[in-house]
Design a protein around this motif. Structure first.
Motif, PDB file in Angstrom:
ATOM      1  N   TYR A 303      -1.063 -23.272 -19.595  1.00  0.00           N
ATOM      2  CA  TYR A 303       0.286 -23.591 -20.060  1.00  0.00           C
ATOM      3  C   TYR A 303       0.669 -25.032 -19.765  1.00  0.00           C
ATOM      4  O   TYR A 303       1.373 -25.661 -20.531  1.00  0.00           O
ATOM      5  CB  TYR A 303       1.319 -22.693 -19.365  1.00  0.00           C
ATOM      6  N   GLU A 384      -4.481 -17.372 -23.140  1.00  0.00           N
ATOM      7  CA  GLU A 384      -3.033 -17.590 -23.063  1.00  0.00           C
ATOM      8  C   GLU A 384      -2.770 -19.084 -23.175  1.00  0.00           C
ATOM      9  O   GLU A 384      -3.542 -19.894 -22.652  1.00  0.00           O
ATOM     10  CB  GLU A 384      -2.429 -17.073 -21.741  1.00  0.00           C
ATOM     11  N   SER A 440       8.343 -13.981 -14.538  1.00  0.00           N
ATOM     12  CA  SER A 440       9.213 -14.588 -13.536  1.00  0.00           C
ATOM     13  C   SER A 440      10.639 -14.831 -14.020  1.00  0.00           C
ATOM     14  O   SER A 440      11.489 -15.195 -13.226  1.00  0.00           O
ATOM     15  CB  SER A 440       8.617 -15.920 -13.079  1.00  0.00           C
TER      16      SER A 440
END
Ligand code: BG6
Length: 485
Positions: A303, A384, A440
């Motif tokens: 990310y 991802e 989160s």
């Protein structure tokens, strides 16, 4: 000369994980996982949604697969909820639970979409946490083997690409978010347990690798790892050394296990000197380094890049772990990982960030792909990659997420540059196919190509709405990554 660009059989798709999309927490015989408990707590503390409904994929999977097909997916990476198949972790299989995954996999295959299955994504059955603390206890390795053997056997003919345990590196950093850790272990004196959990996971993933190699004809297997490249804050030799130390402890400590079957020396020495190293029993390293336990590829979850600087040893031996931004306001991250005398993570002043303080850095993707491929010479996958953002549903029922398109465009272009430099990249599966429950930050932080019409407080009907990025990604896939504008 090899043709440039994405290979013809490149897999395009997206990813999710069970507890973040499925919902139906207590339906059809499923029992709680530790995430159901952790997320209930985050609801009470921060107002983030619980996992009870999430994106309700359990009831919408056909609609979701139809949308994947519409976008042109050739792969979908998702995880199986251990507590849906074995509600108590071991023992009797829950027929209705396993049937859900049979149906999902059939639906994918019928639509020409390759299932990429993750065996474990943070959701240890709660019964095992109550029984012996879950991953804190070595017994989990045996119970995981029981579960993994069943799943791999069940789907060995339909599923050829397997990923094992999601993001061990992130579990070490954020152990209370990713595992249920009792209050009395949170005084800083028990931090060795972070690495003990990781050691148990190393054994479990080695067993899963062996099982795939033994049971699945033509199957390949690898770990999905949270991986960020790390830059030094400056060209000062001390900062460059800090970067190398951070690389050893945050990255190589995991990839050396997966590909070489060893603990990285620099990282392990640091952990031993600070009382953090895991207890390794006789036979453990033989299992981990067994040729059949070595990964075939690395599944990368990327990310943001990270930055490290030197940190003097003040003799206090006080370390801290990665911070988190709960508010979604830039700059409100509550600290950085610090290991005095080894390294300290810090903000990279040269990069813009998301609202949750994650540095946006497509070049970092190219850098890590080339670096990993050069060092291990194994194929790679992106399982991802994505932008967590606030999305707005406009009055005309649309979501104009041009910021997400820009983020993904940059990262896909980076993959292409890496491929053109010789990297063997098999798949690009960004996060996420539909909006889901963030680990989160609740559901207000969105990642999907498909908007799920719900809020943290109100699940509404979980109506599916195609975002602008949905139509853009469809074109990207149609053109095999050539058409990014
Ligand atoms: C990865 C996890 O770390 O990052 C996912 O594998 C997670 O489960 C994703 O959702 C994004 O992080 P967050 O905290 O925004 O959900």
């Amino acid at each position: 000369m090899k043709e440039k660009g994405f290979p013809k059989d490149f897999l395009w798709g997206a990813s999710t994980s069970a507890y973040q999309v499925e919902g139906a927490t207590y339906e059809d015989g499923k029992k709680a996982s530790q995430q159901d408990v952790i997320n209930k707590d985050s609801y009470e503390k921060f107002g983030f949604a619980t996992a009870e409904i999430a994106s309700d994929q359990y009831h919408h999977y056909k609609e979701d697969v139809a949308m994947m097909k519409e976008m042109g997916f050739s792969a979908y990476r998702f995880s199986i909820a251990w507590s849906r198949v074995f509600p108590d972790g071991t023992g009797e299989v829950n027929e209705k639970g396993i049937q859900y995954y049979r149906d999902l996999i059939k639906e994918l295959k019928d639509n020409g979409i390759e299932p990429i299955v993750t065996l474990y994504h943070y959701d240890c059955p709660w019964t095992l946490v109550e029984k012996y603390g879950g991953w804190l206890d070595r017994q989990i390795v045996k119970d995981f083997e029981y579960y993994a053997r069943y799943i791999i056997n069940e789907f060995k003919d339909q599923v050829k690409i397997w990923t094992t345990i999601n993001e061990q590196s992130i579990i070490v950093q954020y152990w209370t978010q990713k595992c249920y850790i009792p209050e009395e272990l949170l005084d800083g004196k028990h931090d060795q347990l972070r690495y003990q959990i990781n050691h148990h996971m190393n054994l479990a993933q080695a067993i899963a690798n062996k099982l795939v190699h033994e049971l699945v004809p033509g199957g390949i297997v690898g770990a999905p790892l949270g991986y960020s490249c790390i830059y030094p804050l400056s060209a000062k030799p001390e900062d460059v050394m800090a970067m190398q130390n951070a690389q050893a402890l945050r990255n190589d400590y995991y990839t050396d296990i997966y590909f070489k079957g060893i603990y990285n020396k620099a990282a392990q020495t640091y952990l031993e000197e600070h009382g953090l190293a895991p207890i390794i029993e006789e036979g453990d390293m033989e299992l981990i380094s067994d040729p059949k336990a070595i990964s075939d590829f690395l599944a990368i979850n990327y990310y943001a890049s990270e930055c490290a600087k030197w940190c003097e040893d003040d003799g206090s031996h006080t370390m801290r772990w990665s911070g988190v931004n709960r508010s979604g306001k830039k700059g409100e991250i509550d600290g950085f990982e610090t290991h005095p005398g080894f390294y300290q993570m810090c903000k990279n002043p040269l990069l813009d960030t998301t609202d949750w303080d994650w540095a946006i850095d497509p070049i970092g993707m190219e850098y890590l792909l080339r670096d990993l491929y050069n060092r291990y010479n194994k194929p790679l996958m992106i399982t991802e990659n994505g932008l967590g953002a606030y999305d707005t549903l406009t009055a005309d029922g649309k979501v104009h997420d041009d910021y997400r398109i820009e983020y993904l465009r940059g990262h896909i272009a980076a993959c292409k540059r890496a491929i053109d430099k010789g990297v063997e990249l098999l798949a690009y599966c960004p996060w996420s196919s539909v909006d889901l429950l963030s680990t989160s930050n609740g559901v207000k932080k969105r990642y999907g190509f498909v908007y799920i019409d719900r809020t943290d407080d109100d699940p509404k009907e979980c109506k599916r709405i195609r975002k602008d990025s949905f139509y853009w990604y469809k074109k990207v896939i149609e053109s095999n990554g050539e058409e990014l504008e």
